[in-house]
Design a protein around this motif. Structure first.
Motif, PDB file in Angstrom:
ATOM      1  N   LYS A 244      -9.080 -19.582 -39.116  1.00 20.37           N
ATOM      2  CA  LYS A 244      -9.536 -20.808 -39.770  1.00 20.37           C
ATOM      3  C   LYS A 244     -10.692 -20.531 -40.716  1.00 20.37           C
ATOM      4  O   LYS A 244     -10.828 -21.173 -41.763  1.00 20.37           O
ATOM      5  N   MET A 245     -11.538 -19.550 -40.387  1.00 22.81           N
ATOM      6  CA  MET A 245     -12.671 -19.219 -41.242  1.00 22.81           C
ATOM      7  C   MET A 245     -12.194 -18.685 -42.594  1.00 22.81           C
ATOM      8  O   MET A 245     -12.790 -18.989 -43.638  1.00 22.81           O
ATOM      9  N   ALA A 246     -11.116 -17.908 -42.587  1.00 20.81           N
ATOM     10  CA  ALA A 246     -10.598 -17.355 -43.843  1.00 20.81           C
ATOM     11  C   ALA A 246     -10.083 -18.471 -44.755  1.00 20.81           C
ATOM     12  O   ALA A 246     -10.334 -18.457 -45.970  1.00 20.81           O
ATOM     13  N   PHE A 247      -9.390 -19.435 -44.174  1.00 21.41           N
ATOM     14  CA  PHE A 247      -8.887 -20.553 -44.986  1.00 21.41           C
ATOM     15  C   PHE A 247     -10.031 -21.433 -45.491  1.00 21.41           C
ATOM     16  O   PHE A 247     -10.007 -21.890 -46.637  1.00 21.41           O
TER      17      PHE A 247
ATOM     18  N   TYR B 192     -13.898 -22.982 -49.894  1.00 14.18           N
ATOM     19  CA  TYR B 192     -15.304 -22.898 -50.311  1.00 14.18           C
ATOM     20  C   TYR B 192     -15.439 -22.253 -51.681  1.00 14.18           C
ATOM     21  O   TYR B 192     -16.300 -22.650 -52.489  1.00 14.18           O
ATOM     22  N   ARG B 193     -14.579 -21.284 -51.994  1.00 12.53           N
ATOM     23  CA  ARG B 193     -14.699 -20.529 -53.241  1.00 12.53           C
ATOM     24  C   ARG B 193     -14.000 -21.199 -54.411  1.00 12.53           C
ATOM     25  O   ARG B 193     -14.231 -20.800 -55.553  1.00 12.53           O
ATOM     26  N   ILE B 194     -13.122 -22.166 -54.162  1.00 14.13           N
ATOM     27  CA  ILE B 194     -12.349 -22.791 -55.243  1.00 14.13           C
ATOM     28  C   ILE B 194     -12.598 -24.288 -55.222  1.00 14.13           C
ATOM     29  O   ILE B 194     -12.353 -24.965 -54.216  1.00 14.13           O
ATOM     30  N   ASP B 195     -13.077 -24.819 -56.329  1.00 13.28           N
ATOM     31  CA  ASP B 195     -13.358 -26.252 -56.451  1.00 13.28           C
ATOM     32  C   ASP B 195     -12.102 -26.967 -56.953  1.00 13.28           C
ATOM     33  O   ASP B 195     -12.004 -27.351 -58.114  1.00 13.28           O
TER      34      ASP B 195
ATOM     35  N   ILE C 269      -4.181 -24.645 -41.832  1.00 12.77           N
ATOM     36  CA  ILE C 269      -4.882 -24.798 -40.555  1.00 12.77           C
ATOM     37  C   ILE C 269      -4.049 -25.600 -39.570  1.00 12.77           C
ATOM     38  O   ILE C 269      -3.949 -25.254 -38.376  1.00 12.77           O
ATOM     39  N   GLN C 270      -3.430 -26.679 -40.019  1.00 11.69           N
ATOM     40  CA  GLN C 270      -2.571 -27.464 -39.125  1.00 11.69           C
ATOM     41  C   GLN C 270      -1.361 -26.667 -38.673  1.00 11.69           C
ATOM     42  O   GLN C 270      -0.912 -26.798 -37.525  1.00 11.69           O
TER      43      GLN C 270
END
Length: 338
Positions: free
Chosen positions: A239-242, A247-250, A262-263
């Protein structure tokens, strides 16, 4: 002694001189286009170093025991340390502002967190530097003798505001270009993810495969997918990777993909069918954006049409008739006797 007659002028400007300058600029543009066409490089080549650095950072975090202090791979330069010390001494470095600047830089493709110190320091330095320069130009020099007090103050205020906003505008421009490039390639990337999922590949292998296939067409998206594949392989929680990808792409579409991933990981729903629905939705959105731009085109072209095309058309059509009328009524005809 006879002097050369002056060339034709338009609004007080020598036409031959302006034509010479424009011809030189066109020649330089052609040479630059030829150079860029010849020197085509792999767009993913310069990104491999940063991805390898992230892989080494994750490896170092796994190898180091929990009792040991993890050593940061990011090397802090003396310049950024001095900037940090200066900002902390002036009480202008806040943790919330620093984290916000780091996220903006990550969205712009700059993953060095120390660059956030440079951005915040630039907000402090550029208004002072350009403000002193504007103060000298507008108040202590004779470059603008006809300007009144109100105009001088307005120019000074605009200079301060523009110099303060310049670092943020520069970073936001990088974010916009990167986000647009990622948005264009996202539907194709999701289609390839569907194929990889149906072929039986794991999620991290699918991300790496898609990044390899789209590396030349969409290097920014391939860069993010490669980094996500690396984090999926090394992080303890997938989940942290997703979440790091969002976080890096707006981009709202990326957040939708992250939520779906994640789901899928949590509830075990079929990944291929969920990604196929997302891909079709993103393609419809891209088609709607194209239709919206096409619908705005007539309104956008109205002003250039009025300013540039219609006057030229009037000169071409009415110019010969106007010259004939002037010659006829001005006594310049062939039957006129001087």
């Amino acid at each position: 002694m006879m002097s050369n007659p002056p060339g034709p002028t338009l609004l007080g400007v020598d036409v031959f001189f302006v034509g010479t300058i424009l011809s030189g600029i066109a020649a330089l543009a052609v040479l630059f286009a030829i150079y860029t066409a010849i020197s085509v490089r792999d767009p993913m080549a310069r990104r491999v170093k940063a991805l390898n650095q992230r892989r080494d950072e994750l490896k170092a975090g796994i190898v180091a025991g929990p009792a040991k202090k993890r050593i940061s791979i990011v090397r802090k330069s003396e310049t950024t340390d001095r900037m940090r010390t200066t900002l902390e001494g002036l009480k202008v470095l806040q943790d919330a502002e620093l984290k916000k600047a780091q996220q903006k830089l990550a969205q712009a493709g700059i993953r060095n967190k120390e660059m956030a110190i440079v951005v915040i320091f630039a907000r402090l330095v550029t208004p002072v530097t350009f403000g002193l320069l504007a103060l000298f130009l507008f108040y202590f020099s004779d470059m603008f003798p006809d300007w009144g007090a109100l105009k001088r103050f307005g120019a000074f205020a605009v200079t301060l505001l523009a110099s303060y906003k310049a670092p943020d505008i520069f970073v936001q421009n990088l974010i916009s270009r990167r986000t647009d490039a990622i948005r264009k390639g996202l539907p194709d990337a999701l289609d390839l993810l569907v194929i990889c999922a149906e072929a039986g590949l794991t999620v991290d292998a699918a991300f790496n495969r898609v990044a390899k296939e789209l590396g030349r067409a969409y290097p920014e998206l391939a860069d993010e997918f490669t980094l996500t594949g690396i984090e999926l392989s090394f992080l303890t929680e997938r989940k942290m990777a997703f979440n790091n990808l969002a976080y890096r792409i707006d981009l709202d579409a990326i957040r939708g993909v992250v939520t779906t991933m994640i789901q899928t990981e949590r509830y075990g729903t079929p990944l291929a069918s969920a990604l196929r629905v997302l891909s079709a939705e993103f393609r419809n959105q891209r088609m709607m954006r194209a239709e919206e731009k096409a619908a705005r085109l007539p309104a956008i072209m109205t002003i250039p049409l009025i300013l540039f095309i219609l006057p030229t058309l009037f000169v071409v059509i009415l110019g010969p008739a106007a010259c004939s009328i002037v010659d006829a009524f001005g006594g310049g005809g062939p039957g006129h006797n001087g």
